[in-house]
Scaffold this active site. Structure first.
Site, PDB file in Angstrom:
ATOM      1  N   GLU A 126       1.892 -33.424   2.360  1.00 51.80           N
ATOM      2  CA  GLU A 126       2.997 -32.234   2.204  1.00 51.80           C
ATOM      3  C   GLU A 126       2.228 -30.843   2.032  1.00 51.80           C
ATOM      4  OE1 GLU A 126       5.869 -34.102  -1.315  1.00 51.80           O
ATOM      5  OE2 GLU A 126       4.225 -32.770  -1.942  1.00 51.80           O
ATOM      6  N   HIS A 721       1.278   5.220  11.942  1.00 52.29           N
ATOM      7  CA  HIS A 721       1.086   3.707  11.618  1.00 52.29           C
ATOM      8  C   HIS A 721      -0.292   3.719  10.812  1.00 52.29           C
ATOM      9  CE1 HIS A 721       1.527  -0.418  12.354  1.00 52.29           C
ATOM     10  NE2 HIS A 721       0.367  -0.639  12.524  1.00 52.29           N
ATOM     11  N   HIS A 813     -10.640   9.606  -4.972  1.00 53.20           N
ATOM     12  CA  HIS A 813      -9.915  10.960  -4.509  1.00 53.20           C
ATOM     13  C   HIS A 813     -10.685  11.472  -3.275  1.00 53.20           C
ATOM     14  CE1 HIS A 813      -7.064  14.270  -4.328  1.00 53.20           C
ATOM     15  NE2 HIS A 813      -8.221  15.061  -4.258  1.00 53.20           N
TER      16      HIS A 813
END
Length: 876
Positions: A126, A721, A813
């Site tokens: 399974e 993208h 950052h």
DNA sequence: CTTGGGCAGGTTC
DNA sequence: TGAACCTGC
């Protein structure tokens, strides 16, 4: 806190499509495959046992028809069915040996694995597959006309509550022609926030069923085994559905059918309620059927049971299950055991040693094999035993560290554990008789650790390439970061080797051949300080620049024009786009940005499929370029009875190519390998594929090295993208931080069904919200004029963008700026190298024509393909 | 021998 | 974390 099973968020409860694949009478099929002469005969598998013909552990359907069931003895089966074939489980070392079936199960799982990285093996026969990404991708493809459902994909498919799958399809298409027909019911039955998912539920499950059909066809084709499947929004329901129609069938459990279905569904049918707990629930609640649980409030259920079970019951009664499909291919432990009932009790030291030796021997064999195949070693062993003490069975288990696999060590440790944990081990005055008889004995090994290294020979590593690839991209990628999200594994020689091979294997696949030294350079230094995502990102980018630009050519998807479904989806999409805009207006986090980006990209893609938007007149047009009539689904007329029964066994060629194409590792890897956190919001993965919809057969494309998606070979699109991936990663990181904070804040608070998105609506203006940790402004308070917010948190101004940033966040950052600049450079390089290539190919007029077409179709910079960076500068 | 045996995973304390 | 117990195939 012991790590609870991962759960998805409540707001994503209908967003997944989950498959349970269950092999039909698996052991029998294995025997039938091994002995083809037994095929189509009644057959059962018995565990060797001289008494009454052995115990039956599996029965095929021919034998079931004769009334043979499990729990019967072989003799009884023969009484019912004299011609039955009884296969014995092989016996080794006086024990049943099930390795044949384990191997067969692995063979099947290998096929399943190709369809998604999100594969969870639940037992030898399974597995759960989370096919959300594939379904979402197909939805996109349907919108653009690159994919259409075909009737033969729904062969052997059932939908709960519908006499025929055709009725289900009809219902969906009717809804298309009259979108409001059911909407009133939806609005009454579901939370307002769930409506978009509810409206899409049926079509997504239907596509899931098509995928399930492909999965099962692939399993059949490649292994010869047949299986059944359940298709639903979660594991519990998928499991439930799979059992409803067998063998060799698949069943959808539609969202809308749950209440009626549950009203007459015995509680015990639900996984987890089939045992004692289920009985207790039925007794204390005075109920029989699952639907009856709906009468009780969550608080009431929590009071009767505990908080966790109460909530679980409350949700399950409504068909909600949030448990994630947790990628797992290999078992966590390897063990074997044996009962010694009655007269067979182990009473002497000698026989105890004998049996420990036998068990150790088997464990040793399996561990060795596992090591060769899976390159890992167990670090712990557990001995379990049941002693007869004063006529009572007393179970114990003890564990110890495991260093060597050899049978002598295993046996010795096992004996030592038993001896040292038994008060009176030997009978008084005896040196060979045990004081307590042993009725059960088991040894298991677990706590596996990967060894990648020196002891392993090179050839072996390559011989097991497949297994490694799987582990590198699957389990490790997902599970390791969970344990240590922040720190990198320390750089031993071993792990260097490992990452080399990992990179090699991946590189080889993408045909980006790099010298080994490059990889060595890319390995972070030993004691690097806390590594951020961006460090990795930079390295990736560097690696890409160094790689040669081998651009794989897309295989052309079959040209299919928009069917009913495509149009239906187009409508849905427009609705959704509007929804998204509504949401993002008052949302200032990156999630919102990602959605805006989606919307923009969706707008771009509209350029390509606008012509498919028509009045909702239910007509089906055959696409001329595809000759066969069967290509387009005819939803209003399709009946399962018209579906050819044989077509499931042998799929048309082009069908296969659709089946496999969207499912390559490259395409599915990014969304899974980055899924690091307990809370998985599947909305996150939607955007992953929200690339502009293109006719890749018309446009030159390149493969995104991040997600493998085919994107237009155009610098603007590349930028968009890549920015997209970048923002997504960022979003993920931010979200995980939020989650941690939130979890810390409200440890004890009961989960509310309302999505957090609504709860944290940003109301105030400007600067005060900027300093909130859940705002993207944490990283980009873009306006240089920003005042440092009145806060006692130390802040600094970024020299690059003039934003005020928490000091602690400043390194990351700055990473952002570095990475972004790198990206720009990269894209410039891409552009240069490509125009150079173009120069070279100028002699080919076909190529330049295509390029021109591309520019025309996509449009210039003014056409809405804004980059994320532009967003930041404008909308903050 | 025996209301199936062997195995694996999860939860609870 | 380890040990005992539960669940389910």
């Amino acid at each position: 806190m012991a790590t609870a099973r991962s759960q998805i968020s409540m707001q994503s409860k209908y967003d997944r499509v989950v498959l349970l694949v269950d092999m039909d009478c698996f052991f029998c099929q294995v025997e039938e495959k091994q002995n083809p002469e037994h095929r189509n005969k009644p057959l059962a598998v018995v565990q060797y046992n001289p008494w009454r013909g052995g115990g039956i552990i599996a029965v095929n359907y021919a034998a079931r028809a004769k009334g043979v069931t499990r729990h019967m003895r072989g003799d009884e089966a023969r009484d019912l069915c004299p011609e039955i074939v009884l296969c014995q489980v092989p016996n080794i070392r006086e024990k049943a040996d099930t390795s044949k079936y384990r191997d067969a199960g692995k063979e099947v799982a290998n096929v399943l694995q190709r369809f998604t990285q999100l594969l969870e093996r639940a037992s030898v026969d399974e597995a759960y597959l989370d096919i959300t990404d594939t379904v979402n991708l197909r939805i996109k493809q349907m919108e653009s006309g690159a994919f259409a459902l075909k009737p033969q994909e729904l062969v052997n498919t059932y939908a709960v509550g519908y006499p025929d799958i055709g009725d289900y399809v009809n219902k969906i298409t009717n809804r298309f022609s009259n979108p409001y027909i059911e909407d009133e019911r939806f609005q009454l039955s579901y939370d307002q926030n769930d409506l978009p998912a509810v409206r899409q539920s049926d079509i997504r499950l239907l596509i899931g069923a098509a995928v399930a059909g492909e999965v099962r066809a692939a399993v059949k084709k490649e292994t010869g085994y047949e299986c059944s499947a359940g298709i639903a929004h979660n594991k519990i329901l998928a499991k439930l559905a799979a059992g409803l129609n067998k063998p060799n069938k698949q069943t959808i459990l539609p969202l809308g059918e749950i209440p009626a279905f549950f009203d007459s569904l015995p509680v015990g049918k639900i996984k987890g309620l089939g045992g004692k707990f289920g009985e207790v629930v039925c007794e204390t609640m005075g109920i029989k059927f699952l639907g009856q649980l709906c009468k009780f409030s969550e608080a009431e259920l929590q009071r009767k049971y505990d908080e966790k079970n109460g909530t679980w019951l409350f949700n399950i009664a409504r068909g909600i299950d949030l448990e994630a499909v947790t990628p797992r291919f290999y078992s966590k432990s390897i063990g074997c055991c044996k009962k010694f009932p009655g007269r067979n009790n182990i009473t002497g030291l000698k026989s105890l040693q004998h049996w420990l030796g036998e068990l150790s021997s088997e464990i040793n064999e399996r561990l060795e094999k596992d090591f060769i195949e899976n390159n890992r070693k167990a670090k712990q062993m557990v001995v379990q035993y049941i002693q007869d003490i004063d006529g009572h069975e007393v179970a114990s288990s003890r564990s110890t560290a495991l260093k060597d696999y050899d049978k002598e060590s295993l046996a010795k440790f096992a004996l030592e554990l038993i001896r040292s944990n038994t008060k009176t081990f030997l009978r008084a005055g005896c040196d060979a008789a045990l004081n307590n008889a042993i009725k059960f004995l088991g040894i298991s090994a677990g706590k596996f650790e990967t060894v990648s290294n020196a002891q392993n020979k090179l050839q072996e590593m390559f011989a097991n390439q497949a297994a490694k690839k799987r582990r590198v991209s699957g389990d490790e990628a997902v599970q390791q970061p969970k344990a240590q999200p922040e720190t990198k594994p320390k750089q031993t020689e071993e792990s260097k080797m490992k990452s080399f091979f990992a990179n090699y294997l991946q590189g080889a696949k993408k045909e980006e051949k790099k010298p080994a030294s490059d990889d060595a350079e890319n390995i972070p230094p030993e004691d690097a300080p806390k590594k951020s995502f961006f460090d990795e990102y930079k390295q990736k980018l560097k690696a890409v620049t160094q790689a040669e630009s081998g651009t794989p050519v897309t295989s052309t998807p079959p040209e299919l024009k928009g069917s009913f479904f495509a149009k239906y989806l187009q409508q849905q999409k427009e609705e959704k786009t509007q929804d998204n805009e509504a949401i993002t207006e008052d949302s200032s986090d990156l999630q919102g940005l990602a959605e805006e980006l989606d919307a923009i990209e969706a707008n771009n893609s509209k350029d390509f499929d606008e012509d498919t938007i028509e009045e909702s007149v239910p007509t089906v047009e055959a696409e001329m370029s595809v000759p066969e009539k069967e290509v387009l689904v005819e939803p209003t007329t399709v009946k399962a009875s018209e579906i050819s029964e044989t077509s499931t066994l042998d799929f048309p060629k082009e069908n296969q190519s659709i089946a496999e194409q969207p499912l390559t590792e490259e395409e599915l890897k990014p969304s899974t390998s980055k899924r690091k956190f307990d809370q998985v919001d599947y909305k996150e993965t939607y955007a992953e594929f929200a690339i502009p919809e293109l006719r890749s057969d018309l446009l030159p494309t390149v493969k995104c090295d991040q997600c493998g998606a085919q994107i237009p070979d155009d610098v603007q699109y590349l930028q968009t993208h890549r920015d997209h991936h970048f923002a997504q990663e960022l979003s993920r990181q931010l979200k995980s931080e939020q989650r941690e904070e939130r979890q810390q804040c409200r440890q004890k608070e009961a989960p509310k069904p309302t999505p957090p998105k609504k709860q944290k609506k940003v109301a105030g203006s400007g600067n005060t919200t900027v300093s909130q940790t859940n705002s993207i402004a944490k990283f980009f308070s873009a306006k240089p004029t920003n005042e440092p917010p009145p806060s006692d948190v130390p802040m600094e101004q970024c020299s690059e963008c003039k934003a005020f940033i928490k000091s602690v966040d400043m390194p990351e950052h700055l990473d952002y700026h570095v990475a972004r600049n790198l990206q720009r450079e990269l894209n410039q390089q891409d552009l240069r190298s490509r125009s150079a290539a173009l120069e070279k190919e100028k002699s080919s007029p076909g190529q330049s024509k295509k390029q021109k077409q591309l520019n025309n179709t996509i449009g210039g910079p003014s056409r809405g393909n804004k980059t994320i960076a532009q967003f930041f500068s404008q909308t903050n």
